[in-house]
Scaffold this motif. Structure first.
Motif, PDB file in Angstrom:
ATOM      1  N   ALA A  29      52.572  16.226  25.052  1.00  0.00           N
ATOM      2  CA  ALA A  29      52.417  16.242  23.594  1.00  0.00           C
ATOM      3  C   ALA A  29      51.198  15.428  23.199  1.00  0.00           C
ATOM      4  N   GLN A  30      50.774  15.622  21.955  1.00  0.00           N
ATOM      5  CA  GLN A  30      49.574  14.944  21.486  1.00  0.00           C
ATOM      6  C   GLN A  30      49.693  14.587  20.005  1.00  0.00           C
ATOM      7  N   ALA A  31      49.043  13.505  19.629  1.00  0.00           N
ATOM      8  CA  ALA A  31      48.856  13.108  18.228  1.00  0.00           C
ATOM      9  C   ALA A  31      47.396  12.712  18.074  1.00  0.00           C
ATOM     10  N   ILE A  32      46.908  12.806  16.858  1.00  0.00           N
ATOM     11  CA  ILE A  32      45.536  12.393  16.561  1.00  0.00           C
ATOM     12  C   ILE A  32      45.599  11.288  15.513  1.00  0.00           C
ATOM     13  N   VAL A  33      44.887  10.197  15.779  1.00  0.00           N
ATOM     14  CA  VAL A  33      44.765   9.119  14.799  1.00  0.00           C
ATOM     15  C   VAL A  33      43.313   9.127  14.325  1.00  0.00           C
ATOM     16  N   THR A  34      43.132   9.382  13.035  1.00  0.00           N
ATOM     17  CA  THR A  34      41.799   9.393  12.441  1.00  0.00           C
ATOM     18  C   THR A  34      41.598   8.079  11.696  1.00  0.00           C
ATOM     19  N   MET A  35      40.427   7.487  11.899  1.00  0.00           N
ATOM     20  CA  MET A  35      40.161   6.152  11.349  1.00  0.00           C
ATOM     21  C   MET A  35      38.669   5.998  11.094  1.00  0.00           C
ATOM     22  N   GLN A  36      38.297   4.869  10.536  1.00  0.00           N
ATOM     23  CA  GLN A  36      36.881   4.570  10.330  1.00  0.00           C
ATOM     24  C   GLN A  36      36.206   4.422  11.700  1.00  0.00           C
ATOM     25  N   ALA A 113      58.235  13.389  25.080  1.00  0.00           N
ATOM     26  CA  ALA A 113      56.778  13.389  24.966  1.00  0.00           C
ATOM     27  C   ALA A 113      56.343  13.252  23.505  1.00  0.00           C
ATOM     28  N   LEU A 114      57.019  13.972  22.609  1.00  0.00           N
ATOM     29  CA  LEU A 114      56.700  13.877  21.184  1.00  0.00           C
ATOM     30  C   LEU A 114      56.990  12.488  20.625  1.00  0.00           C
ATOM     31  N   THR A 115      58.076  11.884  21.055  1.00  0.00           N
ATOM     32  CA  THR A 115      58.414  10.533  20.598  1.00  0.00           C
ATOM     33  C   THR A 115      57.397   9.530  21.123  1.00  0.00           C
ATOM     34  N   ALA A 116      56.974   9.698  22.367  1.00  0.00           N
ATOM     35  CA  ALA A 116      55.990   8.787  22.960  1.00  0.00           C
ATOM     36  C   ALA A 116      54.684   8.785  22.177  1.00  0.00           C
ATOM     37  N   VAL A 117      54.148   9.970  21.850  1.00  0.00           N
ATOM     38  CA  VAL A 117      52.871   9.990  21.116  1.00  0.00           C
ATOM     39  C   VAL A 117      53.038   9.480  19.691  1.00  0.00           C
ATOM     40  N   SER A 118      54.190   9.755  19.096  1.00  0.00           N
ATOM     41  CA  SER A 118      54.434   9.286  17.728  1.00  0.00           C
ATOM     42  C   SER A 118      54.447   7.765  17.662  1.00  0.00           C
ATOM     43  N   VAL A 119      55.179   7.141  18.561  1.00  0.00           N
ATOM     44  CA  VAL A 119      55.292   5.681  18.544  1.00  0.00           C
ATOM     45  C   VAL A 119      53.993   5.022  19.000  1.00  0.00           C
ATOM     46  N   ALA A 120      53.307   5.610  19.951  1.00  0.00           N
ATOM     47  CA  ALA A 120      52.008   5.064  20.357  1.00  0.00           C
ATOM     48  C   ALA A 120      51.035   5.096  19.178  1.00  0.00           C
ATOM     49  N   ALA A 121      51.006   6.204  18.437  1.00  0.00           N
ATOM     50  CA  ALA A 121      50.128   6.312  17.271  1.00  0.00           C
ATOM     51  C   ALA A 121      50.540   5.316  16.183  1.00  0.00           C
ATOM     52  N   LEU A 122      51.836   5.162  15.963  1.00  0.00           N
ATOM     53  CA  LEU A 122      52.307   4.179  14.977  1.00  0.00           C
ATOM     54  C   LEU A 122      51.927   2.756  15.382  1.00  0.00           C
ATOM     55  N   ILE A 140      50.829  15.901  15.258  1.00  0.00           N
ATOM     56  CA  ILE A 140      51.765  15.602  16.338  1.00  0.00           C
ATOM     57  C   ILE A 140      52.331  16.944  16.786  1.00  0.00           C
ATOM     58  N   GLN A 141      52.119  17.270  18.052  1.00  0.00           N
ATOM     59  CA  GLN A 141      52.509  18.596  18.513  1.00  0.00           C
ATOM     60  C   GLN A 141      52.742  18.632  20.013  1.00  0.00           C
ATOM     61  N   LEU A 142      53.607  19.557  20.403  1.00  0.00           N
ATOM     62  CA  LEU A 142      53.822  19.836  21.810  1.00  0.00           C
ATOM     63  C   LEU A 142      52.653  20.680  22.298  1.00  0.00           C
ATOM     64  N   LEU A 143      52.044  20.280  23.403  1.00  0.00           N
ATOM     65  CA  LEU A 143      50.939  21.051  23.975  1.00  0.00           C
ATOM     66  C   LEU A 143      51.430  22.027  25.026  1.00  0.00           C
ATOM     67  N   GLU A 144      52.403  21.581  25.829  1.00  0.00           N
ATOM     68  CA  GLU A 144      52.960  22.473  26.852  1.00  0.00           C
ATOM     69  C   GLU A 144      54.267  21.922  27.381  1.00  0.00           C
ATOM     70  N   LYS A 145      55.068  22.839  27.927  1.00  0.00           N
ATOM     71  CA  LYS A 145      56.280  22.471  28.640  1.00  0.00           C
ATOM     72  C   LYS A 145      56.399  23.386  29.842  1.00  0.00           C
ATOM     73  N   LYS A 146      56.925  22.817  30.917  1.00  0.00           N
ATOM     74  CA  LYS A 146      57.098  23.576  32.153  1.00  0.00           C
ATOM     75  C   LYS A 146      58.516  23.357  32.662  1.00  0.00           C
ATOM     76  N   ASP A 152      57.871  28.419  31.236  1.00  0.00           N
ATOM     77  CA  ASP A 152      56.708  27.643  30.809  1.00  0.00           C
ATOM     78  C   ASP A 152      56.227  28.107  29.433  1.00  0.00           C
ATOM     79  N   TRP A 153      55.638  27.178  28.701  1.00  0.00           N
ATOM     80  CA  TRP A 153      55.073  27.471  27.390  1.00  0.00           C
ATOM     81  C   TRP A 153      53.836  26.602  27.222  1.00  0.00           C
ATOM     82  N   GLN A 154      52.788  27.165  26.619  1.00  0.00           N
ATOM     83  CA  GLN A 154      51.568  26.415  26.358  1.00  0.00           C
ATOM     84  C   GLN A 154      51.029  26.780  24.996  1.00  0.00           C
ATOM     85  N   ARG A 155      50.572  25.749  24.245  1.00  0.00           N
ATOM     86  CA  ARG A 155      49.986  26.008  22.919  1.00  0.00           C
ATOM     87  C   ARG A 155      48.657  26.715  23.107  1.00  0.00           C
TER      88      ARG A 155
END
Length: 155
Positions: A29-36, A113-122, A140-146, A152-155
């Motif tokens: 999973a992935q999250a993006i943090v946008t900042m200055q 995986a989604l919880t991990a990226v969410s809390v890391a970003a927070l 915040i989104q799932l990129l792939e699962k196997k 299997d699934w991939q975004r």
């Protein structure tokens, strides 16, 4: 498609995975943090007064993956075999947070995986809010699962 977390009367339930086969499962999973730009440079150069932002965020993400069943009511507690949290600056203002969770088990690891990226970003937000209150956590989104019955699934 029927919702698996509801029984025949519509009541919430934990899905019974007793009869499911053990399979190797991976989710990313992935999250993006946008900042200055100055905030991102400070993080990447390790110049934050509070310490190594990425090291703290990595530990927070790993711990969050391990605690997912305590946070999401109908998730199964899982014996994770691996959790990795990585960071990639993709521009002068965006930090990509990616988590990969693995196990051999009867249910998937997407929520971990989604919880991990969410809390890391927070955690990044928490450590840097004093210098950049305008940070945005997004995508915040799932990129792939196997693995597993659904395959299997991939975004």
């Amino acid at each position: 498609m029927a919702l698996t977390h509801l029984d025949e009367t519509g009541a919430a339930r934990m899905v019974d995975v007793t009869d499911k086969s053990l399979t190797h499962r991976i989710a990313r999973a992935q999250a993006i943090v946008t900042m200055q730009a100055t905030t991102l440079a400070m993080i990447m150069e390790g110049q934050h007064a509070k310490g190594d932002v990425l090291a703290v965020a990595r530990i927070a993400g790993i711990q969050a993956a391990k605690k997912t069943a305590d946070l999401i009511p109908l998730c199964h507690p899982l014996m994770l075999s691996s959790v990795t949290v990585t960071f990639q600056a993709d521009s002068s203002t965006q930090l990509y947070v990616t988590a990969t969770c693995k196990l051999t088990g009867q249910t998937g690891v997407e929520m971990e995986a989604l919880t991990a990226v969410s809390v890391a970003a927070l955690t990044i937000y928490d450590m840097c809010k004093a210098v950049d209150k305008g940070m945005v956590i997004e995508n915040i989104q799932l990129l792939e699962k196997k693995g597993g019955k659904s395959g299997d699934w991939q975004r």
